[in-house]
Design an enzyme around this catalytic site. Structure first.
Site, PDB file in Angstrom:
ATOM      1  CB  SER A  34      -0.939  -0.005   1.219  1.00 37.85           C
ATOM      2  OG  SER A  34      -0.197  -0.113   2.410  1.00 37.85           O
ATOM      3  CE  LYS A  79      -3.595   0.890   4.880  1.00 39.91           C
ATOM      4  NZ  LYS A  79      -3.357   0.430   3.502  1.00 39.91           N
TER       5      LYS A  79
END
Length: 842
Positions: free
Chosen positions: A730, A773
C-alpha cells in the site's frame, strides 16, 4: 528361487568400513555411521537408490574409516560380508550421523579397489552360496558332507540343541534361535550361532575369515561349548540360592501380610460405607446422560473394591467428583428483554454499533425460537477498543455466567482437551474446568487473544479448538480426561483477536468475524467523559466536586498526548491527572489533622488549598503531563521536496508514515532503508521504473537537467521509524509521489495523505484497512486523503463527522494521484498520454 548358476551378488560393491562390530552371514547388526566416506555412501547410494540392488553393500570389519576425507585410506580387511540395508535412520544429535540396520548375505573377498572417493567402491569375489540361506534343513547337507566334516557338523548341531534346552523359549531371541535351528541347513549354523551367543569381535572375525566350512566349524564349536559350560555354572549357583528364597517367601505367606491386609480392608469398609453411598446418590442426582452415567457407575464399582492405599483410588475418586460437579443439565434463564438489553449495552459502551446489533439479533431470535445454538463470534480489532469488556457486558445483558480463558502463548493442546487419566497429574482442559467453575452449561466463554496461540511438540491448540468452536461438533465435545461427550452447543463463545492473519484458516472459518475499528477523536471524547473520568475519580478517591476536566482539556490530551486506536493510554493519562490532584487534596487535608483542637484553625487551614473544584486547564495539563508527546508535525515535515505522507495498517490500528527521498551524484543506484520487506522493496523499484518511463511526460530531470532522472544520480529512499519492520504493497503511490516531488523539485501538499498499490502500467489498485488508515489520517490533522477508486465502498464504514472533515480523492491511475498531491496539479504535457489504454480488464 535360485537360477542354474545360483544367486549372485553384484560384482562391484560400495564398501562400509567399520571397526565396531562384525557382520556375519545370516545375522542382523546395527551400525552407527558418522565418518565422511561412510556418510557419503549412505546419502548417495542408499538414500538415492530406487532398486533392490542399490541396497546391497559390502561391510568390511576391522578397518577404521579416516576422520577426514583427505586422509589416505588404511589397508582393507580382505574378507567382508555382503549385506542388505533394511533400515536407515538419520539424526543430528550430538553430531550428524546415520544408524544402519544390515542383514548379512554372504562372504566376499576384495579383489580390486576401484575408487576411494566419495565412498569406497571395489570389485569383489563371492565366496559363499546364497542358496544355503533359502533352502530347508532337509536339503542343507550335501552329498559331500561325510567323514570329518560330517562329524563336526553333527557335533555342532547337538551342542546347539543342548544350549537351546537350557534356555527359556518364551524369550523372543531364544524362540528365534529355535526356529533357525529347525529351518536352516547345518553349514550356516556356525555363522548364525556365533552371532547370537556371547562372543568378542575378535572371535567373530576368526569365524568370518574361515572360508572353508570345516575350519568354520572348528572355530565356532569352542565358543558354543564355552557358552554351555557358563550356563551350567549359572544354573548351579541359582539352585543354591533358591532354597533360601523359598524359606523367606514361606514366612511372608504364613500370615503377616494377608492378616494385616484383611484388617485394613475391614476398617476401610466401615469408614467408607457412608461416603460411597453419598457419592452414589450424587451420581444418580447429577442428571447426566445415559452414557456418562454408565461410566460413572462402572468407576464407582471399581472404587468400592479398591483399597485406599492404591494410587489409583485417589485418581478415580477425583474423576467421579468432577463428573458429579459438572453442570450436565443446570442452565440459567436468558433475559430476553430487547429494550432493557439495548439500554444496558449503551450504558456500558459508547459506539460499537455492529457488536450491539449482533447481540440484539441473537436475543430477538431466542424470543422466536427457544432451542438455538450459541453463536461463535470473533471480535477483531486493535488493543484497547473494549473487545474483552464488551464480552463481559454481553454476559451481563443476557443474564448469563461469564468465564474468560486467556489463550495467549498457549502451545499445548492438552490445555484445551485435557490430559488422559493414564498420566500422572492429569487434569481436565480449560473448557471443562470453566464449566465446573461457573456451574451452568450455557455461560459466555471469552477466548481471549485467540490469534496468539502457539504450537509445539505437545500439539496444536488451534486444531483442538476446531471441535470446540464448530456448532456441528461441539454438542458432543470429548475431553481427554472425562472421556465422555459433553454438550457445548448452548455455550456462547466469544473470541478476541488483534488480527486474523495469524489465525489458521480452518479455525477462522468456524467463527463469525466482527471488526472492531479504532475510535475517532469525538468518540474518545465521549468515552472519556462517560466512562474513563468517572472510573478514575472513583479509583483515586476523588469526587466531581474536587476535580473537573473540561472537554477542551480532554481534547488536548487525546490529540497531543496520545495517538492510538484504543483508549488505554488515554485512561493512563487521566489517571496521572487524578494522582496529581490527589496529592494537592491530601496536602490540603493533612494540616487540620495535625492541628490542635478547635474549629476556627481548621477553617483557616481549609482555605489554604486551592479552591474546589480543581479545574484542569492547558497550563495545568502541561505541568502534570509534561510537554506534548505528539505535535501536528505533518506540515512541518513537508517543507522540502522529496517528502510524502503515507498511511499504514498495523494490528494496533492505523498509522501515518512519512517517506523521505534524497539524491546525490552517483551511478544510478537505489538505496532503501527502514527495515523494509520484500513487497515494499518491489514497490520502490516499480515506482522508479514508472517514473523513468514517464520522465518526459512529467518533465522530470536529474541533477544536471538530463531527461533520465537516474542518470548519474543515486537515490536514497528512507522510511522513518527504522526500528519498526514494514512491508506491504500500500505504500506504492506514496513512493511515486515522493520521488516525483524529488525529481521535479516541487513540494507535496502538507495536508495530503495517501495509500494504494501501483502497477507497472500506472494503475492504482485497492488495498485493505481503509477505515483504520483514514482514522489515523484524521487524528494527524490531514485534510485530503487519496485512495484507490475501488476502495470507495469502504468509505461507508466511516463515521459521518470523519467523512465531513476530510476531502477524499478517488484515483484510478498515478496521473490522478500526482495531480491531487501537488498544488495546481502536476505539470504534464496534455494529450500525450491516453489513459483509456491503461484501464484494467479484470
Amino acid at each position: 528361487m535360485a537360477s542354474a548358476g545360483g544367486i549372485q551378488i553384484p560384482s562391484r560393491l560400495p564398501l562400509l568400513l567399520t571397526h565396531e562390530g562384525v557382520l556375519l552371514p545370516g545375522s542382523t547388526v546395527r551400525f552407527s555411521v558418522d565418518s565422511p566416506r561412510n556418510m557419503q555412501l549412505v546419502s548417495q547410494r542408499l538414500l538415492k537408490g530406487t532398486s533392490l540392488k542399490s541396497t546391497i553393500i559390502g561391510v568390511i570389519p576391522n578397518t577404521r574409516d579416516p576422520e577426514q576425507d583427505s586422509d589416505p585410506l588404511p589397508p582393507l580387511h580382505q574378507i567382508g560380508t555382503a549385506g542388505i540395508a533394511v533400515q536407515v535412520v538419520g539424526s543430528n544429535w550430538p553430531k550428524p550421523h546415520y544408524t544402519l540396520l544390515i542383514t548379512g548375505l554372504c562372504r566376499f573377498r576384495v579383489s580390486n579397489l576401484l575408487k576411494e572417493r566419495p565412498f569406497v567402491l571395489a570389485e569383489v569375489l563371492q565366496l559363499d552360496k546364497l542358496e544355503q540361506y533359502t533352502t530347508s534343513a532337509a536339503e542343507g547337507v550335501t552329498d559331500g558332507e561325510d567323514g570329518e566334516l560330517g562329524e563336526l557338523s553333527q557335533k555342532f548341531y547337538q551342542a546347539a540343541v543342548q544350549l537351546l534346552g537350557m534356555l527359556d523359549t518364551s524369550v523372543p531371541v531364544v524362540a528365534k534361535f529355535r526356529r533357525l535351528l529347525d529351518s536352516l541347513p547345518r553349514e550356516t549354523l556356525p555363522d548364525v550361532v556365533a552371532s547370537m551367543i556371547r562372543t568378542s569381535n575378535k572371535e567373530k572375525l576368526q569365524v568370518l575369515d574361515a572360508v572353508s566350512l570345516e575350519e568354520r566349524f572348528r572355530k565356532a564349536l569352542p565358543m558354543l561349548t564355552r557358552q554351555i559350560e557358563g550356563l551350567k555354572l549359572l544354573q548351579k549357583t541359582r539352585k543354591m540360592s533358591s532354597d533360601t528364597e523359598k524359606r523367606v517367601l514361606s514366612v511372608r505367606k504364613g500370615g503377616v501380610f494377608p492378616g494385616r491386609q484383611f484388617n485394613l480392608d475391614e476398617e476401610d469398609e466401615d469408614g467408607d460405607g457412608g461416603d460411597m453411598a453419598t457419592l452414589e446418590r450424587k451420581i444418580h442426582g447429577a442428571s447426566m446422560p445415559e452414557a456418562a452415567l454408565r461410566v460413572c457407575l462402572k468407576e464407582l464399582k471399581r472404587l468400592k473394591k479398591m483399597p485406599q492405599s492404591m494410587p489409583e483410588y485417589a485418581l478415580t475418586r477425583n474423576y467421579l467428583d468432577l463428573m458429579v460437579e459438572l453442570p450436565w443439565s443446570k442452565t440459567t434463564k436468558d433475559c430476553l428483554d430487547i429494550r432493557a438489553a439495548r439500554t444496558l449495552l449503551d450504558n456500558d459502551h459508547y459506539a460499537m454499533d455492529k457488536l450491539k446489533r449482533r447481540v440484539l439479533e441473537y436475543l430477538a431470535v431466542r424470543q422466536l425460537k427457544t432451542s438455538l445454538k450459541g453463536p461463535i463470534l470473533c471480535f477483531v480489532g486493535p488493543p484497547g477498543v473494549g473487545k474483552t469488556s464488551v464480552g463481559r457486558s454481553i454476559a451481563r445483558t443476557l443474564g448469563r455466567e461469564f468465564y474468560r480463558i486467556a489463550l495467549g502463548g498457549v502451545c499445548d493442546q492438552s490445555d484445551i482437551r485435557g490430559h488422559r487419566r493414564t498420566y500422572v497429574g492429569s487434569m481436565p482442559g480449560r473448557i471443562v474446568n470453566g464449566l465446573k467453575t461457573v456451574g451452568v452449561n450455557n455461560p459466555v466463554f471469552l477466548l481471549d487473544e485467540v490469534d496468539k496461540l502457539g504450537k509445539s511438540l505437545q500439539g496444536d491448540p488451534a486444531a483442538a479448538l476446531l471441535e470446540v468452536l464448530d456448532p456441528e461438533q461441539n454438542h458432543s465435545f470429548t475431553d481427554h480426561y472425562l472421556n465422555v461427550a459433553f454438550d457445548l452447543s448452548q455455550v456462547l463463545f466469544i473470541a478476541t483477536a488483534n488480527t486474523t492473519a495469524t489465525i489458521p484458516p480452518a479455525l477462522l472459518d468456524r467463527m463469525e468475524v466482527l471488526q472492531v475499528p479504532g475510535y475517532t477523536q469525538e468518540e474518545k471524547l465521549e468515552i472519556a467523559h462517560r466512562h474513563l473520568i468517572p472510573n478514575q475519580l472513583e479509583q483515586h478517591g476523588l469526587t466531581p466536586q474536587q476535580l473537573q476536566i473540561p472537554q477542551d482539556t480532554t481534547q488536548d490530551v487525546i490529540s497531543r498526548y496520545t495517538r492510538e486506536a484504543g483508549v488505554r493510554s488515554l485512561e493512563r493519562k487521566i489517571g496521572a491527572i487524578c494522582r496529581a490532584v490527589a496529592v494537592k487534596v491530601a496536602e490540603g487535608n493533612r494540616v487540620p489533622e495535625t492541628s490542635s483542637s478547635g474549629q476556627e484553625p481548621q477553617q483557616e487551614d481549609k482555605a489554604a488549598p486551592p479552591e474546589m473544584p480543581i479545574v484542569i486547564d492547558h497550563v495545568a495539563l502541561k505541568d502534570i503531563l509534561g510537554p506534548p508527546l505528539f505535535d501536528m508535525e505533518v506540515s512541518e515535515r513537508l517543507t522540502l521536496p522529496g517528502v510524502a505522507l503515507g498511511l499504514a495498517w498495523t494490528p494496533l490500528g492505523g498509522e501515518i508514515m512519512f517517506v523521505e527521498a534524497s539524491r546525490m551524484e552517483g551511478e544510478g543506484q537505489l538505496t532503501l532503508t527502514g527495515q523494509l520487506g520484500d513487497v515494499m522493496k518491489e514497490s520502490a523499484h516499480l515506482a522508479i521504473s514508472w517514473l523513468r518511463a514517464n520522465a518526459k511526460t512529467y518533465q522530470l530531470t536529474n541533477l544536471v537537467g538530463g531527461p533520465d532522472p537516474m542518470e548519474g544520480t543515486d537515490i536514497h529512499l528512507h522510511f522513518p521509524a527504522g526500528a519498526v519492520t514494514k512491508d506491504g504493497p500500500s505504500a506504492g503511490v506514496t513512493i511515486v509521489t515522493c520521488l516525483a516531488s524529488l525529481f521535479s523539485g516541487r513540494l507535496v501538499r502538507s495536508d495530503v495523505a495517501m495509500t494504494g498499490e501501483i502497477t507497472l502500467r500506472g494503475l492504482v489498485l485497492p488495498v485493505g484497512g481503509i477505515k483504520d488508515k483514514v482514522l489515523a489520517a484524521h487524528r494527524a490533522g490531514v485534510k485530503r486523503v487519496i485512495l484507490p477508486k475501488r476502495n470507495e465502498k469502504d468509505l461507508e464504514e466511516l463515521p459521518a463527522n470523519v467523512r465531513a472533515d476530510l476531502d477524499f480523492v478517488m484515483t484510478g491511475n498515478l496521473d490522478e494521484v500526482l495531480n491531487a498531491s501537488f498544488d495546481g496539479g502536476f505539470p504534464g504535457k496534455s494529450g500525450v498520454r491516453s489513459h483509456p489504454q491503461l484501464s484494467s480488464k479484470l
